[in-house]
Design a protein around this motif. Structure first.
Motif, PDB file in Angstrom:
ATOM      1  N   SER A   1       0.839  -1.195   0.000  1.00 37.99           N
ATOM      2  CA  SER A   1       0.000   0.000   0.000  1.00 37.99           C
ATOM      3  C   SER A   1       0.874   1.245   0.000  1.00 37.99           C
ATOM      4  CB  SER A   1      -0.898   0.008   1.232  1.00 37.99           C
ATOM      5  OG  SER A   1      -0.121   0.169   2.409  1.00 37.99           O
ATOM      6  N   ALA A   2       0.260   2.385  -0.296  1.00 37.53           N
ATOM      7  CA  ALA A   2       1.001   3.647  -0.268  1.00 37.53           C
ATOM      8  C   ALA A   2       1.556   3.903   1.131  1.00 37.53           C
ATOM      9  CB  ALA A   2       0.097   4.796  -0.710  1.00 37.53           C
TER      10      ALA A   2
ATOM     11  N   ARG B   1      -7.095   9.123  -1.279  1.00 36.64           N
ATOM     12  CA  ARG B   1      -7.486   8.105  -2.259  1.00 36.64           C
ATOM     13  C   ARG B   1      -7.336   8.646  -3.682  1.00 36.64           C
ATOM     14  NH1 ARG B   1     -11.719   3.337  -1.953  1.00 36.64           N
ATOM     15  NH2 ARG B   1     -12.062   2.925  -4.171  1.00 36.64           N
TER      16      ARG B   1
ATOM     17  N   CYS C   1      -3.786   8.568  -4.805  1.00 41.54           N
ATOM     18  CA  CYS C   1      -3.386   7.206  -5.154  1.00 41.54           C
ATOM     19  C   CYS C   1      -3.903   6.820  -6.534  1.00 41.54           C
ATOM     20  CB  CYS C   1      -3.893   6.209  -4.103  1.00 41.54           C
ATOM     21  SG  CYS C   1      -3.149   6.406  -2.471  1.00 41.54           S
ATOM     22  N   ILE C   2      -5.136   7.208  -6.843  1.00 43.33           N
ATOM     23  CA  ILE C   2      -5.685   6.906  -8.166  1.00 43.33           C
ATOM     24  C   ILE C   2      -4.844   7.563  -9.251  1.00 43.33           C
ATOM     25  CG2 ILE C   2      -7.644   7.368  -9.707  1.00 43.33           C
ATOM     26  CD1 ILE C   2      -9.501   6.844  -7.338  1.00 43.33           C
TER      27      ILE C   2
ATOM     28  N   LEU D   1     -11.341   1.702 -10.459  1.00 37.83           N
ATOM     29  CA  LEU D   1     -10.645   2.035  -9.221  1.00 37.83           C
ATOM     30  C   LEU D   1     -11.587   2.712  -8.231  1.00 37.83           C
ATOM     31  CD1 LEU D   1      -7.296   3.383 -10.712  1.00 37.83           C
ATOM     32  CD2 LEU D   1      -7.545   1.318  -9.312  1.00 37.83           C
TER      33      LEU D   1
ATOM     34  N   PHE E   1      -8.730  -1.460  -2.307  1.00 39.25           N
ATOM     35  CA  PHE E   1      -8.020  -0.299  -2.829  1.00 39.25           C
ATOM     36  C   PHE E   1      -6.698  -0.099  -2.092  1.00 39.25           C
ATOM     37  CE2 PHE E   1      -6.865   4.130  -3.204  1.00 39.25           C
ATOM     38  CZ  PHE E   1      -6.997   4.333  -4.566  1.00 39.25           C
ATOM     39  N   GLU E   2      -6.714  -0.291  -0.779  1.00 41.39           N
ATOM     40  CA  GLU E   2      -5.484  -0.107  -0.012  1.00 41.39           C
ATOM     41  C   GLU E   2      -4.376  -1.015  -0.522  1.00 41.39           C
ATOM     42  OE1 GLU E   2      -3.829  -0.187   4.595  1.00 41.39           O
ATOM     43  OE2 GLU E   2      -5.778  -1.045   4.108  1.00 41.39           O
TER      44      GLU E   2
ATOM     45  N   SER F   1      -2.884   0.652  -3.556  1.00 41.53           N
ATOM     46  CA  SER F   1      -2.743   2.107  -3.500  1.00 41.53           C
ATOM     47  C   SER F   1      -1.321   2.603  -3.711  1.00 41.53           C
ATOM     48  CB  SER F   1      -3.275   2.635  -2.164  1.00 41.53           C
ATOM     49  OG  SER F   1      -2.544   2.091  -1.065  1.00 41.53           O
TER      50      SER F   1
END
Length: 219
Positions: free
Chosen positions: A76-77, A149, A152-153, A186, A194-195, A198
């Motif tokens: 994840s980010a 979010r 991240c997208i 997404l 999503f995490e 990300s």
């Protein structure tokens, strides 16, 4: 933990370790510890123990380097930011060694190793290669740590064209390669799903592309 003398070579990937019987510095052996943790828990959820081990190991120079270069899931980010920040804290002691990654040849400097293993993070979160890998990783980590979010997208969409170059045998390439389609898919991912993607790691994006390709075929 032992100190590696300046100039010594560290094997960071099993692909470069062709003489298992010879004494050597082997960073990639950390993966055996992670596998052992899962086996020792005998069917229980291994992730709390693995997360705790990673958190403690990031407080060491070699642990930080392993988790940053291996891209061990989840990526994840937030988690990638912690891994990169840990490496950056230990940059000075780590830069004295040389590193073999995946293939034999001239050993990498630390800068070259991070460029080879974390290029996806730099391209997604700090596009443009006019500065050093260390500077780009610093910027990328800072952006990941505070990313929303939507941030991240945008990072994922920047990295998708690169992921598509590795995608083979997609039956609906034109569909899944469309940025509008990607953004739409997404946007509807659940928070846990999503995490996991990300950070915009290439391997995670490939998994998404193949999943979307299969789903497109069922319509």
């Amino acid at each position: 933990m032992l100190e590696v003398p300046p100039g010594d070579v560290v094997l960071t990937h099993e692909g470069a370790d062709l003489q298992h019987e010879r004494p050597a510095w082997r960073l990639h052996m950390v993966s055996h510890v992670m596998s052992g943790l899962s086996e020792a828990l005998e069917g229980q959820n291994p992730f709390p123990a693995r997360d705790a081990y990673e958190g403690r190991f990031l407080e060491t120079a070699w642990g930080a380097l392993y988790f940053a270069t291996s891209a061990m899931v989840p990526v994840s980010a937030e988690r990638t930011a912690l891994r990169l920040q840990a490496v950056l804290r230990f940059w000075e002691p780590l830069k004295g060694a040389r590193y073999l990654f995946k293939t034999l040849g001239a050993p990498f400097t630390l800068e070259e190793l991070m460029g080879a293993t974390c290029d996806w993070a730099m391209d997604a979160w700090c596009p443009g290669g006019e500065t050093s890998a260390r500077e780009r990783l610093t910027t990328a980590a800072e952006r990941m740590a505070r990313a929303t979010r939507e941030d991240c997208i945008e990072a994922i969409l920047r990295q998708m064209p690169h992921a598509l170059t590795f995608a083979r045998n997609l039956k609906h390439r034109d569909v899944v390669a469309d940025p509008a389609f990607q953004r739409e898919r997404l946007a509807v991912l659940s928070p846990p799903a999503f995490e996991r993607v990300s950070g915009a790691c290439t391997s995670d994006l490939l998994a998404l592309l193949y999943s979307w390709d299969r789903q497109s075929g069922r319509k």
